[in-house]
Enzyme design. Structure first.
Site, PDB file in Angstrom:
ATOM      1  N   GLU A  97       0.851  -1.193   0.000  1.00  0.00           N
ATOM      2  CA  GLU A  97       0.000   0.000   0.000  1.00  0.00           C
ATOM      3  C   GLU A  97       0.888   1.244   0.000  1.00  0.00           C
ATOM      4  O   GLU A  97       0.689   2.149  -0.800  1.00  0.00           O
ATOM      5  CB  GLU A  97      -0.938  -0.014   1.219  1.00  0.00           C
ATOM      6  CG  GLU A  97      -1.916   1.152   1.181  1.00  0.00           C
ATOM      7  CD  GLU A  97      -2.929   1.156   2.317  1.00  0.00           C
ATOM      8  OE1 GLU A  97      -3.190   0.096   2.910  1.00  0.00           O
ATOM      9  OE2 GLU A  97      -3.462   2.244   2.603  1.00  0.00           O
ATOM     10  N   ARG A 102      -7.853   2.398  13.319  1.00  0.00           N
ATOM     11  CA  ARG A 102      -8.783   1.298  13.054  1.00  0.00           C
ATOM     12  C   ARG A 102      -8.797   0.308  14.233  1.00  0.00           C
ATOM     13  O   ARG A 102      -9.815  -0.301  14.519  1.00  0.00           O
ATOM     14  CB  ARG A 102      -8.478   0.588  11.724  1.00  0.00           C
ATOM     15  CG  ARG A 102      -9.643  -0.273  11.245  1.00  0.00           C
ATOM     16  CD  ARG A 102      -9.384  -0.898   9.878  1.00  0.00           C
ATOM     17  NE  ARG A 102      -9.813  -0.080   8.762  1.00  0.00           N
ATOM     18  CZ  ARG A 102     -11.039  -0.061   8.239  1.00  0.00           C
ATOM     19  NH1 ARG A 102     -11.991  -0.826   8.743  1.00  0.00           N
ATOM     20  NH2 ARG A 102     -11.322   0.694   7.205  1.00  0.00           N
ATOM     21  N   GLU A 120     -10.880  -7.873   3.666  1.00  0.00           N
ATOM     22  CA  GLU A 120     -10.285  -7.993   4.993  1.00  0.00           C
ATOM     23  C   GLU A 120     -11.122  -8.764   6.022  1.00  0.00           C
ATOM     24  O   GLU A 120     -10.553  -9.494   6.840  1.00  0.00           O
ATOM     25  CB  GLU A 120      -9.968  -6.593   5.540  1.00  0.00           C
ATOM     26  CG  GLU A 120      -8.848  -5.908   4.789  1.00  0.00           C
ATOM     27  CD  GLU A 120      -8.799  -4.417   5.065  1.00  0.00           C
ATOM     28  OE1 GLU A 120      -9.725  -3.701   4.648  1.00  0.00           O
ATOM     29  OE2 GLU A 120      -7.850  -3.973   5.717  1.00  0.00           O
TER      30      GLU A 120
HETATM   31 MO1  MOS Z   1      -5.039  -2.955   3.119  1.00  0.00          MO
HETATM   32  S1  MOS Z   1      -4.357  -3.666   4.944  1.00  0.00           S
HETATM   33  O1  MOS Z   1      -6.114  -1.728   3.698  1.00  0.00           O
HETATM   34  O2  MOS Z   1      -3.734  -2.418   2.176  1.00  0.00           O
END
Ligand code: MOS
Length: 767
Positions: A237, A315, A718
């Site tokens: 990410e 989160r 997720e």
């Molecule tokens: Mo994911 S853990 O939101 O790249």
């Protein structure tokens, strides 16, 4: 059986599967190399904290084939790759903060030469105090960001009304992403003063922005292109950006194509992982087992730079009460700076770490009260309209429906009785069962990121090309995007071509993350398709003399009037539109409605919707050896109306197994010097086929699905990971069946070694 599990009618489809099974899938390293391509390699810090005294690259520079050795001094822009907070240099300047921190980039004619040169470099470093433990960092005041305090109601008053108050600690370990394709990037000169980068990233715009910052140029000088990536799980990410910046920097300096694909060992050593957490809690229940109050403190091991840690921490707080309604909550969370590689996003993004703590609290409370944990779990599940810690209320809450369907359809009482009988008959083998309800919020918690764009071209022969900001990382989003376009135009999926994800076609993308990729990009794509469709409908309405253009239907490759009296083949429609000079391209945009959050109070409506589910995990423990296996993983999952049941099933199964790995096998070990002792795949054990429960069954909870989900097909990336938490507690229960007095710490992963010590009451030595 609860008869709500209907057969799914929607067709499963995978655009990539034929390529995968025939080995034809193209990843970054499969791109043909341009002639003149050079290879990069990082020289990284070998101590976890220290001051650089001297760097000697003389020997390396004289090695034939070494083209250049790049240091921070060669960076024309900012030596900075921090995403949320600017605290992470691309290349170390005076100080190193973790083992694996890049200091120099070697550029050579081959990767073998670069590798050899790396070993000829000498760097003298004076070691400074090394901290690898988050609580030690907390006590020393080393933070990556401000602490988060979030509360609802009044826990102090509520505790005074509780019959049972239980306090304790819980700890969960890190997790290596082990994406099959390691990190990497390939930069090529792209015409006049611009660089094109092929990157294995979940966030092409993050790469583009970071590279522009490092090179000191504007974003329009950098083009990032991603075909697909071989796994991400959050690890790409933000952490795909440095390697892209390195090759782009070398291309900028040398004017030649430069490639860097990390070796597995380098990747394990240099990149961040799931955050290990140490936490403490206090939970209070009344005489009827209602949870009245919950307090927790989370100490996140952030590593040496912020990376995504502050967002991950948030989160954790949002999911601190998992799938339960708790009227009084008070939690504090700390992102602690340690001398480890900066930890980062990992499937669940802090949610799993928060949920593990409340599950541990409930488990311990149940033990002390002397009731099964599911009694407390069930009693406190969310109801319709229950308010979360962050002020949002549940809508279309499926927490109890999932739980109930799991209990009934998987015959929980019968199985529990069978386990009890088995355990009585087997002195040296014990079975355990645990239920794991999950409630996971869908949206980036940073509201700004919840938007996407898509570009659609209908070519004059009727074929369709689509581009979105979504990254295919084997989660099947490509197939879903193609389905969205096919459904919109009433065409076969074969008529749709998905283009690579490219920053010049779709700009300012959010990373493919937060389980929101299909929703955000799919909705933007839907918008683009609808723009083109409405132009075509207007044209046909005129052609066919129909008043209401919206009554025209596109289906099975045909456009037809509502009464069926007029029909025209798709290709003819497009040819006609082309002849009439109608715009056959459209850019779609989507921004999730309703969501908002006050960043200081953390109150608001951060999530578009929630995904619910319940898993039942059962295991058998060999009480002589401490080994175990999982007998079954049964899941009732809230898919909404699944757009692609096979793809979604894959996500649920894979997510659960990855969660089981995190909770049981995957032991990430750093010693006090900050050295990774589990630095290869022989001593870092990830789940294999033997780790998968022998029977996996997933039931689709048939629900309408949220309008904010793409075609009512809810996010699946997720949420299933957290089903794996049930594996931990099933093992704990099996150990208790052997040794009811066991005092095993709530410390994940529950390795076979920990099970063995728990069985025989051996207290773990703290290393
Ligand atoms: Mo994911 S853990 O939101 O790249």
């Amino acid at each position: 059986m609860i008869p709500s599990t209907k057969k799914k009618e929607k067709k499963s489809f995978s655009v990539d599967a034929p390529l995968h099974v025939t080995g034809k899938t193209q990843y970054l390293d499969d791109l043909p190399e341009l002639s003149g391509t050079l290879f990069a390699k990082v020289y990284a810090a070998k101590v976890a904290h220290g001051t650089i005294n001297k760097i000697d690259t003389t020997k390396a520079e004289h090695l034939p084939g070494v083209v250049r050795i790049i240091s921070y001094r060669d960076i024309p822009g900012q030596n900075q790759v921090g995403g949320i907070i600017a605290d992470e240099p691309l290349l170390a300047e005076k100080e190193v903060d973790f083992i694996g921190m890049p200091i120099l980039i070697i550029i050579a004619e081959t990767d073998v030469i670069a590798h050899h040169a790396c070993q000829l470099i000498e760097v003298d470093i004076t070691t400074k105090k090394i901290i690898v433990d988050p609580v030690e960092a907390y006590e020393a005041g080393h933070f990556l960001s401000d602490p988060i305090h979030c509360k609802k109601g009044d826990t102090t008053t509520a505790f005074s009304k509780c019959k049972y108050i239980v306090e304790g600690e819980a700890e969960s370990g890190g997790q290596e992403h082990v994406y099959l394709e390691t990190q990497g990037a390939y930069a090529i000169p792209n015409g006049d003063r611009s660089i094109k980068i092929f990157s294995s990233t979940q966030g092409p715009t993050a790469v583009q922005r970071t590279v522009a910052k490092v090179l000191g140029c504007t974003m329009n000088q950098i083009e990032v292109d991603v075909n697909r990536i071989g796994g991400g799980f959050g690890g790409k990410e933000d952490q795909a950006s440095p390697w892209a910046a390195m090759v782009a920097l070398a291309t900028h300096l040398l004017g030649r194509p430069v490639k860097y694909i990390l070796e597995r060992g380098e990747d394990l050593q240099m990149t961040g992982k799931r955050h290990p957490y140490k936490s403490s809690y206090k939970i209070g229940l009344d005489a009827d087992y209602n949870i009245l109050a919950y307090e927790a403190q989370y100490y996140q091991n952030g590593g040496a730079a912020a990376d995504l840690s502050p967002a991950v921490l948030q989160r954790t707080v949002f999911h601190s009460t998992n799938s339960y309604f708790v009227p009084n909550v008070n939690v504090s969370a700390y992102s602690c700076r340690t001398n480890l590689p900066p930890n980062t996003a990992f499937r669940g993004f802090g949610g799993p770490q928060g949920m593990f703590v409340i599950e541990a609290a409930i488990h311990k409370a149940a033990r002390i009260i002397g009731i099964p944990a599911p009694v407390i779990q069930e009693k406190n599940l969310l109801n319709e309209g229950s308010e979360f810690l962050y002020g949002q209320k549940t809508e279309d809450c499926e927490a109890r429906n999932c739980w109930q369907q799991a209990k009934v359809n998987y015959e929980i009482e019968k199985r529990q009785a069978a386990i009890t009988a088995y355990n009585q008959e087997h002195p040296n083998c014990k079975k355990g069962l645990a239920l794991m309800p999950v409630c996971f919020g869908i949206s980036f918690t940073n509201t700004m990121m919840n938007n996407a764009r898509a570009l659609v071209h209908v070519y004059s022969d009727g074929s369709v090309g689509i581009s979105t900001g979504a990254i295919e990382m084997r989660q099947g989003v490509s197939s879903k995007m193609i389905q969205v376009a096919a459904v919109s135009f009433g065409l076969s999926t074969l008529a749709i071509k998905l283009e690579t994800t490219n920053t010049t076609r779709v700009a300012n993308t959010s990373p493919s993350a937060a389980s929101a990729t299909a929703d955000l990009n799919g909705k933007a794509l839907l918008d683009a398709c609808q723009q083109i469709l409405s132009r075509l409908k207007m044209m046909l309405a005129k052609e066919w003399d129909i008043n209401d253009a919206d009554t025209i239907i596109f289906e099975n490759g045909l456009a037809s009037s509502f009464d069926g009296s007029k029909k025209m083949d798709w290709k003819k429609v497009i040819l006609l539109a082309f002849q009439q000079r109608i715009n056959l391209s459209a850019k779609g945009h989507y921004a999730t409605p309703r969501i908002h959050i006050d960043r200081t109070t953390l109150q608001g409506h951060p999530f578009a919707y929630h995904v619910y589910g319940t898993a039942i995990l059962t295991c058998t423990v060999d009480c002589i050896r401490g080994n175990y296996e999982f007998d079954a993983g049964n899941i009732v999952h809230d898919f909404g109306t699944s757009l692609n049941p096979a793809v979604d099933l894959g996500q649920i199964e894979g997510g659960m197994v990855q969660g089981i790995g995190w909770m049981t096998l995957e032991e990430l070990i750093y010693n006090k010097k900050g050295e990774l002792k589990s630095g290869n795949l022989a001593n870092y054990k990830i789940p294999d086929i033997y780790s998968v429960p022998k029977k996996v069954d997933v039931q689709y909870l048939e629900t309408e699905g949220s309008d904010l989900a793409i075609l009512k097909s809810k996010a699946v990336g997720e949420p299933p990971l957290m089903y794996g938490i049930g594996a931990y507690f099933s093992l704990y229960n099996a150990v208790m069946a052997f040794n009811p007095a066991t005092e095993m710490a709530y410390s994940a992963p529950m390795t076979a070694e920990k099970v063995l010590m728990g069985l025989y009451g051996i207290t773990e030595e703290v290393s």
